[in-house]
Design a protein around this motif. Structure first.
Motif, PDB file in Angstrom:
ATOM      1  N   GLN A  39       0.833  -1.206   0.000  1.00  0.00           N
ATOM      2  CA  GLN A  39       0.000   0.000   0.000  1.00  0.00           C
ATOM      3  C   GLN A  39       0.866   1.254   0.000  1.00  0.00           C
ATOM      4  OE1 GLN A  39      -2.425  -0.546   3.477  1.00  0.00           O
ATOM      5  NE2 GLN A  39      -3.890  -1.879   2.429  1.00  0.00           N
ATOM      6  N   CYS A  40       1.899   1.269   0.841  1.00  0.00           N
ATOM      7  CA  CYS A  40       2.791   2.437   0.919  1.00  0.00           C
ATOM      8  C   CYS A  40       3.507   2.656  -0.412  1.00  0.00           C
ATOM      9  CB  CYS A  40       3.825   2.248   2.019  1.00  0.00           C
ATOM     10  SG  CYS A  40       3.181   2.306   3.687  1.00  0.00           S
ATOM     11  N   VAL A  41       4.009   1.583  -1.004  1.00  0.00           N
ATOM     12  CA  VAL A  41       4.741   1.691  -2.268  1.00  0.00           C
ATOM     13  C   VAL A  41       3.822   2.191  -3.375  1.00  0.00           C
ATOM     14  CG1 VAL A  41       5.917   0.364  -4.079  1.00  0.00           C
ATOM     15  CG2 VAL A  41       6.503   0.001  -1.682  1.00  0.00           C
ATOM     16  N   ALA A  42       2.591   1.687  -3.412  1.00  0.00           N
ATOM     17  CA  ALA A  42       1.636   2.141  -4.431  1.00  0.00           C
ATOM     18  C   ALA A  42       1.390   3.644  -4.305  1.00  0.00           C
ATOM     19  CB  ALA A  42       0.330   1.364  -4.312  1.00  0.00           C
ATOM     20  N   GLU A  43       1.278   4.159  -3.072  1.00  0.00           N
ATOM     21  CA  GLU A  43       1.060   5.592  -2.855  1.00  0.00           C
ATOM     22  C   GLU A  43       2.267   6.420  -3.289  1.00  0.00           C
ATOM     23  OE1 GLU A  43      -0.081   6.336   1.207  1.00  0.00           O
ATOM     24  OE2 GLU A  43      -1.612   4.757   1.136  1.00  0.00           O
ATOM     25  N   VAL A  44       3.461   5.966  -2.919  1.00  0.00           N
ATOM     26  CA  VAL A  44       4.681   6.687  -3.300  1.00  0.00           C
ATOM     27  C   VAL A  44       4.829   6.682  -4.818  1.00  0.00           C
ATOM     28  CG1 VAL A  44       7.198   6.703  -3.181  1.00  0.00           C
ATOM     29  CG2 VAL A  44       5.860   6.274  -1.112  1.00  0.00           C
ATOM     30  N   CYS A  45       4.602   5.532  -5.436  1.00  0.00           N
ATOM     31  CA  CYS A  45       4.703   5.441  -6.898  1.00  0.00           C
ATOM     32  C   CYS A  45       3.751   6.421  -7.567  1.00  0.00           C
ATOM     33  CB  CYS A  45       4.417   4.016  -7.367  1.00  0.00           C
ATOM     34  SG  CYS A  45       5.763   2.869  -7.080  1.00  0.00           S
ATOM     35  N   HIS A  63      10.455  -7.956  -3.242  1.00  0.00           N
ATOM     36  CA  HIS A  63      10.633  -7.672  -4.669  1.00  0.00           C
ATOM     37  C   HIS A  63       9.492  -6.784  -5.141  1.00  0.00           C
ATOM     38  CE1 HIS A  63      13.605 -10.907  -5.602  1.00  0.00           C
ATOM     39  NE2 HIS A  63      13.085 -11.416  -4.496  1.00  0.00           N
ATOM     40  N   MET A  64       9.815  -5.851  -6.040  1.00  0.00           N
ATOM     41  CA  MET A  64       8.799  -4.985  -6.643  1.00  0.00           C
ATOM     42  C   MET A  64       9.045  -4.873  -8.141  1.00  0.00           C
ATOM     43  SD  MET A  64       9.346  -1.983  -3.915  1.00  0.00           S
ATOM     44  CE  MET A  64      10.990  -2.595  -3.638  1.00  0.00           C
ATOM     45  N   LEU A  65       7.988  -4.784  -8.907  1.00  0.00           N
ATOM     46  CA  LEU A  65       8.064  -4.452 -10.331  1.00  0.00           C
ATOM     47  C   LEU A  65       7.311  -3.140 -10.490  1.00  0.00           C
ATOM     48  CD1 LEU A  65       8.851  -5.170 -13.237  1.00  0.00           C
ATOM     49  CD2 LEU A  65       6.643  -6.337 -13.438  1.00  0.00           C
ATOM     50  N   ILE A  66       8.026  -2.110 -10.949  1.00  0.00           N
ATOM     51  CA  ILE A  66       7.452  -0.770 -11.034  1.00  0.00           C
ATOM     52  C   ILE A  66       7.599  -0.233 -12.451  1.00  0.00           C
ATOM     53  CG2 ILE A  66       7.675   1.616 -10.222  1.00  0.00           C
ATOM     54  CD1 ILE A  66       8.669   0.447  -7.540  1.00  0.00           C
ATOM     55  N   GLN A  67       6.501   0.271 -12.999  1.00  0.00           N
ATOM     56  CA  GLN A  67       6.517   0.969 -14.293  1.00  0.00           C
ATOM     57  C   GLN A  67       6.654   2.441 -13.968  1.00  0.00           C
ATOM     58  OE1 GLN A  67       3.498   2.969 -15.444  1.00  0.00           O
ATOM     59  NE2 GLN A  67       5.000   3.758 -16.868  1.00  0.00           N
ATOM     60  N   TYR A  68       7.561   3.140 -14.673  1.00  0.00           N
ATOM     61  CA  TYR A  68       7.822   4.540 -14.351  1.00  0.00           C
ATOM     62  C   TYR A  68       8.081   5.349 -15.614  1.00  0.00           C
ATOM     63  CZ  TYR A  68      12.726   3.320 -15.078  1.00  0.00           C
ATOM     64  OH  TYR A  68      13.907   2.891 -15.627  1.00  0.00           O
ATOM     65  N   PRO A  69       7.835   6.674 -15.563  1.00  0.00           N
ATOM     66  CA  PRO A  69       8.091   7.537 -16.724  1.00  0.00           C
ATOM     67  C   PRO A  69       9.569   7.926 -16.788  1.00  0.00           C
ATOM     68  CG  PRO A  69       7.088   8.817 -14.975  1.00  0.00           C
ATOM     69  CD  PRO A  69       7.136   7.387 -14.499  1.00  0.00           C
ATOM     70  N   PRO A  70      10.030   8.387 -17.953  1.00  0.00           N
ATOM     71  CA  PRO A  70      11.445   8.742 -18.105  1.00  0.00           C
ATOM     72  C   PRO A  70      11.868   9.954 -17.278  1.00  0.00           C
ATOM     73  CG  PRO A  70      10.227   9.249 -20.110  1.00  0.00           C
ATOM     74  CD  PRO A  70       9.290   8.519 -19.203  1.00  0.00           C
ATOM     75  N   THR A  71      10.931  10.685 -16.717  1.00  0.00           N
ATOM     76  CA  THR A  71      11.268  11.843 -15.893  1.00  0.00           C
ATOM     77  C   THR A  71      11.676  11.458 -14.473  1.00  0.00           C
ATOM     78  OG1 THR A  71       8.931  12.062 -15.354  1.00  0.00           O
ATOM     79  CG2 THR A  71       9.774  13.436 -17.160  1.00  0.00           C
ATOM     80  N   VAL A  72      11.471  10.203 -14.104  1.00  0.00           N
ATOM     81  CA  VAL A  72      11.782   9.749 -12.744  1.00  0.00           C
ATOM     82  C   VAL A  72      13.252   9.368 -12.632  1.00  0.00           C
ATOM     83  CG1 VAL A  72      11.393   7.885 -11.076  1.00  0.00           C
ATOM     84  CG2 VAL A  72       9.456   8.983 -12.203  1.00  0.00           C
ATOM     85  N   GLN A  73      13.912   9.906 -11.605  1.00  0.00           N
ATOM     86  CA  GLN A  73      15.277   9.515 -11.279  1.00  0.00           C
ATOM     87  C   GLN A  73      15.168   8.342 -10.300  1.00  0.00           C
ATOM     88  OE1 GLN A  73      17.610  12.802  -9.929  1.00  0.00           O
ATOM     89  NE2 GLN A  73      19.352  11.508  -9.417  1.00  0.00           N
ATOM     90  N   LEU A  74      15.636   7.162 -10.721  1.00  0.00           N
ATOM     91  CA  LEU A  74      15.431   5.950  -9.927  1.00  0.00           C
ATOM     92  C   LEU A  74      15.985   6.065  -8.513  1.00  0.00           C
ATOM     93  CD1 LEU A  74      15.882   2.882 -12.285  1.00  0.00           C
ATOM     94  CD2 LEU A  74      13.847   3.654 -11.096  1.00  0.00           C
ATOM     95  N   SER A  75      17.135   6.687  -8.347  1.00  0.00           N
ATOM     96  CA  SER A  75      17.708   6.793  -7.001  1.00  0.00           C
ATOM     97  C   SER A  75      16.793   7.595  -6.074  1.00  0.00           C
ATOM     98  CB  SER A  75      19.093   7.419  -7.048  1.00  0.00           C
ATOM     99  OG  SER A  75      19.045   8.720  -7.594  1.00  0.00           O
ATOM    100  N   LYS A  76      16.129   8.608  -6.600  1.00  0.00           N
ATOM    101  CA  LYS A  76      15.189   9.389  -5.786  1.00  0.00           C
ATOM    102  C   LYS A  76      13.948   8.568  -5.453  1.00  0.00           C
ATOM    103  CE  LYS A  76      16.612  14.019  -7.006  1.00  0.00           C
ATOM    104  NZ  LYS A  76      16.230  15.326  -7.509  1.00  0.00           N
TER     105      LYS A  76
END
Length: 132
Positions: A39-45, A63-76
């Motif tokens: 739940q927390c990860v879904a909110e942050v994502c 383990h997590m599988l996350i779809q993200y846009p190119p504007t996201v810096q993974l380390s952040k």
């Protein structure tokens, strides 16, 4: 064919496989912890315009599988995921607070791997076969 996501300036299909490990690899996570974590990860994502596609794990890692846009810096994204989940889960579960003498939950290290799309060999062949 995988879904292609679009915004004003890009078309993309980016996924990352992340693994978080508990500090000292302690086996402290149970089913309720995993549910709260998801739940927390879904909110942050959502706040990063990303989406949690899958989440599961064991007593000492998740383990997590996350779809993200190119504007996201993974380390952040990772830093936000770790800090928010640690704070919320330790606040909500006394057993997690008791497991560590300091206010920690996750190891400083993590695993990240890009995934999805065609295999690298196919992409290499495609690029090699382009006319110069």
């Amino acid at each position: 064919m995988s879904e292609i996501y679009k915004n004003r300036h890009a078309a993309f299909n980016l996924h990352v496989h992340l693994v978080f490990i508990t500090k000292y690899r302690k086996k402290v996570l149970g089913e309720l912890h995993h549910e709260c974590f998801s739940q927390c990860v879904a909110e942050v994502c959502k706040s990063f315009d990303a989406e949690l596609k899958e989440c599961n794990g064991e007593a000492d890692h998740i383990h997590m599988l996350i779809q993200y846009p190119p504007t996201v810096q993974l380390s952040k994204l990772v830093n936000n995921l770790k800090s928010v989940t640690s704070r919320r889960m330790r606040g909500g579960f006394i057993d997690l607070r008791a497991a560590y003498s300091k206010p920690v939950l996750w190891s400083r290290s993590y695993f990240a791997s890009s995934c999805g799309g065609a295999p690298l060999d196919i992409i290499k062949q495609y690029i090699q076969n382009q006319q110069g």
